[in-house]
Design a protein around this motif. Structure first.
Motif, PDB file in Angstrom:
ATOM      1  N   PRO A 101      -2.166  -8.119  16.806  1.00 58.01           N
ATOM      2  CA  PRO A 101      -2.146  -8.939  15.425  1.00 58.01           C
ATOM      3  C   PRO A 101      -1.475  -7.918  14.375  1.00 58.01           C
ATOM      4  CG  PRO A 101      -4.478  -9.110  15.971  1.00 58.01           C
ATOM      5  CD  PRO A 101      -3.630  -8.674  16.754  1.00 58.01           C
ATOM      6  N   LYS A 102      -0.698  -8.224  13.906  1.00 58.85           N
ATOM      7  CA  LYS A 102       1.098  -7.679  13.458  1.00 58.85           C
ATOM      8  C   LYS A 102       0.042  -7.088  12.316  1.00 58.85           C
ATOM      9  CE  LYS A 102       5.509  -8.099  11.293  1.00 58.85           C
ATOM     10  NZ  LYS A 102       6.211  -8.499  10.932  1.00 58.85           N
ATOM     11  N   SER A 103      -1.161  -7.735  10.992  1.00 53.81           N
ATOM     12  CA  SER A 103      -1.461  -7.247   9.860  1.00 53.81           C
ATOM     13  C   SER A 103      -3.406  -7.528   9.848  1.00 53.81           C
ATOM     14  CB  SER A 103      -0.536  -7.054   8.760  1.00 53.81           C
ATOM     15  OG  SER A 103      -0.977  -8.325   9.217  1.00 53.81           O
ATOM     16  N   ALA A 104      -3.850  -7.016   9.168  1.00 58.85           N
ATOM     17  CA  ALA A 104      -5.046  -6.959   8.613  1.00 58.85           C
ATOM     18  C   ALA A 104      -5.166  -6.497   7.301  1.00 58.85           C
ATOM     19  CB  ALA A 104      -6.404  -6.902   9.654  1.00 58.85           C
ATOM     20  N   LYS A 162      -6.402  -1.772   3.768  1.00 61.95           N
ATOM     21  CA  LYS A 162      -7.145  -3.075   4.070  1.00 61.95           C
ATOM     22  C   LYS A 162      -7.871  -3.507   3.426  1.00 61.95           C
ATOM     23  CE  LYS A 162      -7.085  -2.334   8.951  1.00 61.95           C
ATOM     24  NZ  LYS A 162      -6.154  -1.553   9.679  1.00 61.95           N
ATOM     25  N   ILE A 163      -7.605  -2.885   2.039  1.00 61.39           N
ATOM     26  CA  ILE A 163      -9.044  -3.631   1.210  1.00 61.39           C
ATOM     27  C   ILE A 163      -8.204  -4.319  -0.393  1.00 61.39           C
ATOM     28  CG2 ILE A 163     -10.420  -4.074  -0.102  1.00 61.39           C
ATOM     29  CD1 ILE A 163     -12.645  -2.026   1.660  1.00 61.39           C
ATOM     30  N   TRP A 164      -7.835  -3.204  -0.543  1.00 67.33           N
ATOM     31  CA  TRP A 164      -6.494  -3.039  -1.824  1.00 67.33           C
ATOM     32  C   TRP A 164      -4.708  -3.103  -1.361  1.00 67.33           C
ATOM     33  CZ3 TRP A 164     -10.920  -0.015  -1.205  1.00 67.33           C
ATOM     34  CH2 TRP A 164     -11.834  -0.424  -1.235  1.00 67.33           C
ATOM     35  N   PRO A 165      -4.182  -3.623  -0.568  1.00 65.71           N
ATOM     36  CA  PRO A 165      -3.009  -3.411  -0.219  1.00 65.71           C
ATOM     37  C   PRO A 165      -1.660  -3.046  -1.929  1.00 65.71           C
ATOM     38  CG  PRO A 165      -3.738  -5.946  -0.242  1.00 65.71           C
ATOM     39  CD  PRO A 165      -4.770  -5.124  -0.527  1.00 65.71           C
ATOM     40  N   TRP A 166      -2.717  -3.389  -2.725  1.00 62.73           N
ATOM     41  CA  TRP A 166      -1.310  -2.697  -4.203  1.00 62.73           C
ATOM     42  C   TRP A 166      -1.461  -1.615  -4.239  1.00 62.73           C
ATOM     43  CZ3 TRP A 166      -5.326  -6.716  -3.742  1.00 62.73           C
ATOM     44  CH2 TRP A 166      -6.259  -6.116  -4.645  1.00 62.73           C
ATOM     45  N   LEU A 167      -2.996  -0.669  -3.351  1.00 63.89           N
ATOM     46  CA  LEU A 167      -3.289   0.853  -4.325  1.00 63.89           C
ATOM     47  C   LEU A 167      -2.249   1.430  -4.344  1.00 63.89           C
ATOM     48  CD1 LEU A 167      -5.939   1.555  -6.443  1.00 63.89           C
ATOM     49  CD2 LEU A 167      -6.482   2.165  -3.650  1.00 63.89           C
ATOM     50  N   GLY A 168      -1.614   2.272  -5.224  1.00 63.08           N
ATOM     51  CA  GLY A 168      -1.099   3.496  -4.858  1.00 63.08           C
ATOM     52  C   GLY A 168      -1.174   4.421  -4.218  1.00 63.08           C
ATOM     53  N   PHE A 169      -0.913   5.191  -3.397  1.00 64.37           N
ATOM     54  CA  PHE A 169      -1.166   7.549  -3.088  1.00 64.37           C
ATOM     55  C   PHE A 169       0.076   8.639  -3.080  1.00 64.37           C
ATOM     56  CE2 PHE A 169      -3.812   3.500  -1.005  1.00 64.37           C
ATOM     57  CZ  PHE A 169      -4.341   3.955  -1.122  1.00 64.37           C
ATOM     58  N   ILE A 170      -1.056   9.460  -3.823  1.00 62.61           N
ATOM     59  CA  ILE A 170      -0.174  10.599  -3.440  1.00 62.61           C
ATOM     60  C   ILE A 170      -0.751  11.163  -2.576  1.00 62.61           C
ATOM     61  CG2 ILE A 170       1.005  12.020  -5.315  1.00 62.61           C
ATOM     62  CD1 ILE A 170       0.826  10.666  -7.542  1.00 62.61           C
ATOM     63  N   LEU A 222     -18.076  -8.314   5.105  1.00 63.13           N
ATOM     64  CA  LEU A 222     -16.637  -8.242   4.579  1.00 63.13           C
ATOM     65  C   LEU A 222     -15.882  -9.515   4.485  1.00 63.13           C
ATOM     66  CD1 LEU A 222     -15.675  -4.130   6.094  1.00 63.13           C
ATOM     67  CD2 LEU A 222     -15.412  -5.404   3.645  1.00 63.13           C
ATOM     68  N   LEU A 223     -14.662  -9.563   4.192  1.00 62.70           N
ATOM     69  CA  LEU A 223     -14.067 -11.226   4.882  1.00 62.70           C
ATOM     70  C   LEU A 223     -12.853 -10.749   5.433  1.00 62.70           C
ATOM     71  CD1 LEU A 223     -13.287 -14.410   4.510  1.00 62.70           C
ATOM     72  CD2 LEU A 223     -12.606 -14.353   2.580  1.00 62.70           C
ATOM     73  N   VAL A 224     -12.432 -11.048   6.733  1.00 64.75           N
ATOM     74  CA  VAL A 224     -11.627 -10.375   7.817  1.00 64.75           C
ATOM     75  C   VAL A 224     -10.748 -11.259   7.551  1.00 64.75           C
ATOM     76  CG1 VAL A 224     -11.320  -8.904   9.347  1.00 64.75           C
ATOM     77  CG2 VAL A 224     -13.367  -8.957   8.437  1.00 64.75           C
ATOM     78  N   LEU A 225      -9.416 -11.123   7.083  1.00 66.89           N
ATOM     79  CA  LEU A 225      -7.871 -11.760   7.711  1.00 66.89           C
ATOM     80  C   LEU A 225      -7.149 -10.764   8.671  1.00 66.89           C
ATOM     81  CD1 LEU A 225      -7.542 -13.057   4.112  1.00 66.89           C
ATOM     82  CD2 LEU A 225      -9.016 -14.466   5.776  1.00 66.89           C
ATOM     83  N   LEU A 254       1.027  -9.679   5.998  1.00 63.61           N
ATOM     84  CA  LEU A 254      -0.588 -10.550   5.205  1.00 63.61           C
ATOM     85  C   LEU A 254      -0.119  -9.776   3.446  1.00 63.61           C
ATOM     86  CD1 LEU A 254      -3.788 -11.074   7.272  1.00 63.61           C
ATOM     87  CD2 LEU A 254      -1.699 -13.013   6.551  1.00 63.61           C
ATOM     88  N   THR A 255       0.143  -9.422   3.442  1.00 58.02           N
ATOM     89  CA  THR A 255       0.481  -8.276   2.139  1.00 58.02           C
ATOM     90  C   THR A 255       1.679  -9.189   1.740  1.00 58.02           C
ATOM     91  OG1 THR A 255       1.694  -6.253   3.092  1.00 58.02           O
ATOM     92  CG2 THR A 255      -0.897  -6.139   2.487  1.00 58.02           C
ATOM     93  N   GLN A 256       2.799  -9.837   2.223  1.00 60.36           N
ATOM     94  CA  GLN A 256       4.105  -9.977   1.491  1.00 60.36           C
ATOM     95  C   GLN A 256       3.591 -11.498   1.386  1.00 60.36           C
ATOM     96  OE1 GLN A 256       6.283  -8.262   0.152  1.00 60.36           O
ATOM     97  NE2 GLN A 256       4.739  -6.429   1.434  1.00 60.36           N
TER      98      GLN A 256
END
Length: 564
Positions: free
Chosen positions: A257-260, A84-92, A274-277, A284-286
């Motif tokens: 809401p579809k995304s936040a 929700k905060i860092w939508p570009w972050l990678g995870f393993i 927090l700024l919430v959108l 929203l990530t796109q």
């Protein structure tokens, strides 16, 4: 070649990659860290999801390796919060769990790289390299404004910040900020979660219909994330301000809401809010211009920090750093309300330094100011975390003690008095020995309709009683035995004698004020009677016309014009 103490260099294929290793098993965490560092990576570790979120706030990372089962915040909940905060972050995912439902949920979150324990450590570097490359691609795919548009955004943000800075309250400021942002980049739901004084507030602005349940859900997620990021779980109710009244769609058409996305509002490494959108239709990530909203969050952090400084200056005493009278009166009102609602005790100590005027007269006001600072330090040291220590003015201080009954407060007062008496004030210059007197009152003195100011008045009366009893002591407020017999605060009584300087009738419809005047006059040798109505006072005088030398009366009395 050695890259870190005790770690031998293997390769540089992870050079420039910033990795956070999240695992509650230290041996696994350190094994992964050492191997990734040996391959050129920059690595930090965390043993639980809450700590990991806080580390993400403090530094930039490309990806996180995540265990699924952890204390405080499990792996999937951590990923959801971080995304929700860092939508570009990678995870393993690095896990020993074989449960298909958890692995399915991980893949539903867009995590395609899963490493099962036990695993061959050599396979990890390739997986990290691939995930880091994907992170770069995700960032590159996000909407990127032109240089001209960035400059335009900065100009508008500066204008918004200047407008918001003049707002009278946190809520007004956040609403003004949201209106300005909506003109540049409209979002279906905009919200700010932040502190107004000691209260957490969720200010929501919506441009499309959304159900109360969905707002509740969004607020709950924001509050939980705020608690995780600050390390202080949110307890109690979050105040909500909801604005925007879009035309309602047909019954049942209010959507989810579809995304936040929730962006941290930071001052340094300190989280302000927090700024919430949220969007009803878009991912929203796109579609979101994330760079603009990160700039907006930075602007908002400056505004909130400025408001916090102004609030601090408005609520604190410049000399001692303690809270001031205005803040005390607001807090007393709230604390008494809580005390009555929960049927719990509330105590108040009112204190001043004995013969403080002599310090100023003898050693000057600079020395007097330092004495007040040292007195404030003693009070703060003796106070509990839940207490409020206040400088009311001059050398008068108050300590408000929630959840403290009469005997407990009295014990605390004696401890403070002993600490002051043992203190050497102005040790490096004049080495002064001073004492303090205290008056104690509490919720037990009040009925349910009594205003908060009456507790302060009773503590003041008790303090007067301590002064009359010889100083360096405490007195507890006890109501006068009867209106016509003045009894001092605490244990020092002043019954009327035939030898007095004169007889005075005090007439005031506010009984506490009449009591104050009565105690002060009787302590100076006068015989005093009191009445709370003009009619009773006239009747008393008519019954014995020669009884009084003087009448002290309020001008505004109900039912009778005092001049008549």
């Amino acid at each position: 070649m050695s890259v870190a103490k005790g770690i031998e260099f293997i390769s540089d294929r992870l050079r420039g990659v910033r990795i956070l290793v999240l695992d509650d098993e230290e041996i696994i965490s350190q094994t992964i860290r050492c191997y990734l560092v040996a391959n050129g990576g920059t690595v930090e570790t965390a043993s639980d999801g809450v700590t990991a979120l806080q580390k993400l706030l403090e530094a930039n990372f490309d990806l996180v390796t995540v265990d699924l089962l952890m204390p405080k915040l499990n792996g999937l909940a951590f990923v959801q919060a971080a995304r929700k905060i860092w939508p570009w972050l990678g995870f393993i995912i690095v896990t020993g769990i074989q449960q298909s439902d958890l692995l399915f949920k991980a893949k539903a979150l867009g995590i395609s790289r899963i490493l099962h324990k036990p695993f061959q450590i050599e396979s990890l570097a390739d997986m990290v390299r691939a995930e880091a490359d994907d992170c770069v691609k995700r960032i590159a795919a996000m909407p990127a404004p032109s240089i001209n548009r960035i400059q335009q955004h900065h100009r508008i943000l500066r204008h918004i910040a200047a407008t918001v800075a003049t707002a009278e309250s946190f809520v007004d400021a956040m609403l003004e900020f949201q209106r300005g942002i909506a003109q540049i980049h409209p979002v279906d739901i905009q919200a700010v979660l932040g502190m107004e004084g000691s209260e957490l507030v969720f200010v929501v602005n919506r441009s499309k219909p959304v159900s109360g349940a969905e707002i509740d859900k969004l607020q709950g997620e924001a509050a939980a994330l705020f608690g995780a990021l600050t390390g202080k779980p949110v307890s109690g109710t979050v105040a909500r301000v909801l604005v925007g009244d879009p035309a309602r769609e047909p019954e049942g058409d209010e959507r989810t809401p579809k995304s936040a996305i929730m962006l941290p509002i930071l001052t340094g490494n300190s989280l302000q809010g927090l700024l919430v959108l949220a969007s009803m239709d878009e991912d929203l990530t796109q579609t979101l211009d994330i760079s603009f909203f990160l700039s907006a969050a930075n602007t908002l952090s400056s505004v909130m920090a400025g408001m916090s400084r102004m609030r601090h200056l408005a609520n604190h005493d410049y000399l001692t750093g303690l809270c001031n009278r205005a803040y005390f009166e607001e807090t007393l009102k709230h604390a008494l309300s809580v005390s009555r609602r929960n049927d719990r005790p509330l105590s108040m100590l009112l204190m001043d330094l004995d013969n403080f005027k002599k310090v100023n007269d003898t050693h000057g006001h600079r020395a007097g100011d330092q004495v007040l600072r040292e007195f404030a330090q003693i009070l703060s040291k003796e106070a509990r975390e839940s207490d409020l220590v206040v400088r009311l003015g001059g050398d008068e201080f108050a300590v408000l003690m929630p959840e403290t009954a009469r005997e407990g407060a009295l014990t605390r007062a004696h401890r403070i008095i002993a600490s002051v008496a043992s203190q050497v004030f102005l040790r490096d210059e004049h080495r002064l020995n001073l004492t303090t007197s205290a008056g104690l009152a509490g919720s037990w003195n009040l009925d349910r309709s009594s205003p908060p100011s009456q507790m302060l008045l009773y503590a003041d009366l008790a303090l007067y009683g301590a002064k009359q009893a010889g100083r360096n002591t405490v007195r507890v407020w006890e109501a006068p035995v009867n209106p016509s017999g003045a009894v001092s605060a605490g244990t020092t009584e002043r019954p009327r004698t035939d030898e007095h300087q004169g007889r005075i009738l005090v007439v005031d419809d506010e009984k506490p004020i009449a009591d104050v005047v009565s105690i002060m006059l009787s302590g100076n040798g006068y015989a005093v009677d009191t009445d709370t109505s003009a009619a009773d006072a006239l009747s008393r005088i008519a019954d014995n016309r020669a009884a009084y030398d003087l009448v002290l009366t309020d001008l505004n009395m109900p039912g009778k014009c005092i001049f008549n």
